[in-house]
Design a protein around this motif. Structure first.
Motif, PDB file in Angstrom:
ATOM      1  N   SER A 103       0.830  -1.202   0.000  1.00  0.00           N
ATOM      2  CA  SER A 103       0.000   0.000   0.000  1.00  0.00           C
ATOM      3  C   SER A 103       0.865   1.253   0.000  1.00  0.00           C
ATOM      4  CB  SER A 103      -0.926  -0.004   1.215  1.00  0.00           C
ATOM      5  OG  SER A 103      -1.688   1.179   1.284  1.00  0.00           O
ATOM      6  N   ASN A 104       1.953   1.232   0.772  1.00  0.00           N
ATOM      7  CA  ASN A 104       2.863   2.376   0.808  1.00  0.00           C
ATOM      8  C   ASN A 104       3.523   2.609  -0.535  1.00  0.00           C
ATOM      9  OD1 ASN A 104       2.454   3.102   3.480  1.00  0.00           O
ATOM     10  ND2 ASN A 104       3.971   1.683   4.252  1.00  0.00           N
ATOM     11  N   GLY A 109       1.083   4.151  -2.775  1.00  0.00           N
ATOM     12  CA  GLY A 109       0.914   5.556  -2.402  1.00  0.00           C
ATOM     13  C   GLY A 109       2.040   6.426  -2.925  1.00  0.00           C
ATOM     14  N   ILE A 110       3.269   5.919  -2.828  1.00  0.00           N
ATOM     15  CA  ILE A 110       4.427   6.660  -3.339  1.00  0.00           C
ATOM     16  C   ILE A 110       4.325   6.833  -4.854  1.00  0.00           C
ATOM     17  CG2 ILE A 110       6.941   6.578  -3.655  1.00  0.00           C
ATOM     18  CD1 ILE A 110       7.054   5.060  -0.965  1.00  0.00           C
ATOM     19  N   GLN A 118       7.449   4.830   6.472  1.00  0.00           N
ATOM     20  CA  GLN A 118       6.635   3.687   6.884  1.00  0.00           C
ATOM     21  C   GLN A 118       7.102   2.409   6.192  1.00  0.00           C
ATOM     22  OE1 GLN A 118       2.513   4.610   6.176  1.00  0.00           O
ATOM     23  NE2 GLN A 118       2.481   6.281   7.658  1.00  0.00           N
ATOM     24  N   ARG A 125       6.515  10.427   4.157  1.00  0.00           N
ATOM     25  CA  ARG A 125       5.894   9.612   5.212  1.00  0.00           C
ATOM     26  C   ARG A 125       5.742   8.164   4.758  1.00  0.00           C
ATOM     27  NH1 ARG A 125       2.478  14.255   5.822  1.00  0.00           N
ATOM     28  NH2 ARG A 125       0.866  13.219   4.608  1.00  0.00           N
ATOM     29  N   ASP A 126       5.327   7.976   3.507  1.00  0.00           N
ATOM     30  CA  ASP A 126       5.167   6.615   2.979  1.00  0.00           C
ATOM     31  C   ASP A 126       6.499   5.877   2.928  1.00  0.00           C
ATOM     32  OD1 ASP A 126       2.446   6.830   2.666  1.00  0.00           O
ATOM     33  OD2 ASP A 126       2.544   7.506   0.590  1.00  0.00           O
ATOM     34  N   LYS A 153       3.804  13.670   1.924  1.00  0.00           N
ATOM     35  CA  LYS A 153       3.126  12.378   1.976  1.00  0.00           C
ATOM     36  C   LYS A 153       4.039  11.263   1.478  1.00  0.00           C
ATOM     37  CE  LYS A 153      -1.042   9.935   0.475  1.00  0.00           C
ATOM     38  NZ  LYS A 153      -0.286   8.738   0.080  1.00  0.00           N
ATOM     39  N   SER A 154       4.779  11.539   0.416  1.00  0.00           N
ATOM     40  CA  SER A 154       5.718  10.547  -0.118  1.00  0.00           C
ATOM     41  C   SER A 154       6.795  10.220   0.907  1.00  0.00           C
ATOM     42  CB  SER A 154       6.365  11.069  -1.407  1.00  0.00           C
ATOM     43  OG  SER A 154       5.396  11.256  -2.416  1.00  0.00           O
TER      44      SER A 154
END
Length: 227
Positions: A33-34, A37-38, A188, A184-185, A181-182
């Protein structure tokens, strides 16, 4: 008793291994999922931020070219060239409409959509004023057209450019948020990858421990079988 103990230990190990495998599966799904998202963030940075920013540059260029075209015409003072000015203005307006159409195809946040609509409204008003100036020039009254260009035209031009600056600021703001956001992904993903590595090591140690325990029990039981 020894075999009962062995069975109990194996059941505990199997349960622990099962829990670890579930955790590994969950972490893998979260990692996927990460990654997605990236990928979406970087795709959006290109398609929804970089390309529209380029369109804003072209929009700005077209607006200034129209302004410069009018100023050159007033300096030249050639009545028979107003038709050519009208044709060039029409070409610039078509280009602006085309760029706005491409801009609308991208993902737009609420404020961005509001600013884009406001830009279209201001530009339409500015284009109507340009046609008035052309009509005055064709009618042999360029001085009235010059006054309109210098006063109302300047105000409308500045309002139109203000909307483009707003779009540029929104583009920058949304782009920075996508980058955050990238990041943070990515963090994670690194964290989950570390957990997966630790889990694999734990599983490996458990397997080695089970193998070692089996060998020890087998060696202790062997003399009994020999008797």
């Amino acid at each position: 008793m020894k075999w009962t103990f062995v069975i109990q230990q194996k059941m505990k190990a199997a349960l622990l291994l099962g829990c670890i495998m579930v955790l590994v599966l969950v972490s893998v799904l979260l990692s996927r999922s990460n990654i997605e998202g990236i990928d979406k963030s970087f795709s959006s940075l290109y398609a929804d931020r970089l390309i529209p920013t380029t369109d804003i540059v072209y929009l700005t260029e077209s607006l200034y070219q129209k302004r410069l075209l009018m100023e050159k015409q007033f300096m030249a003072r050639e009545e028979n060239s107003w038709e050519n000015v009208s044709s060039q203005l029409h070409a610039h307006n078509q280009r602006i409409d085309s760029l706005v159409g491409e801009f609308k195809k991208t993902y737009l946040v609420k404020n961005e959509l509001v600013s884009l609509r406001a830009f279209q409204s201001r530009h339409s008003e500015y284009a109507r004023m340009e046609q008035k100036i052309v009509s005055l020039g064709k009618a042999g009254n360029p001085s009235a057209g010059l006054a309109l260009h210098a006063n109302q035209g300047n105000v409308l031009f500045q309002k139109t450019m203000t909307r483009l600056r707003e779009l540029t600021q929104i583009q920058s703001s949304v782009g920075k948020e996508l980058l955050r956001k990238s990041h943070r992904d990515v963090l994670q993903f690194v964290f989950l990858s570390t957990i997966q590595i630790v889990m694999v090591i734990v599983i490996g140690l458990m397997v080695l421990g089970l193998i070692r325990s089996s060998k020890m029990i087998h060696s202790k039981s062997e003399p009994f079988h020999l008797n």
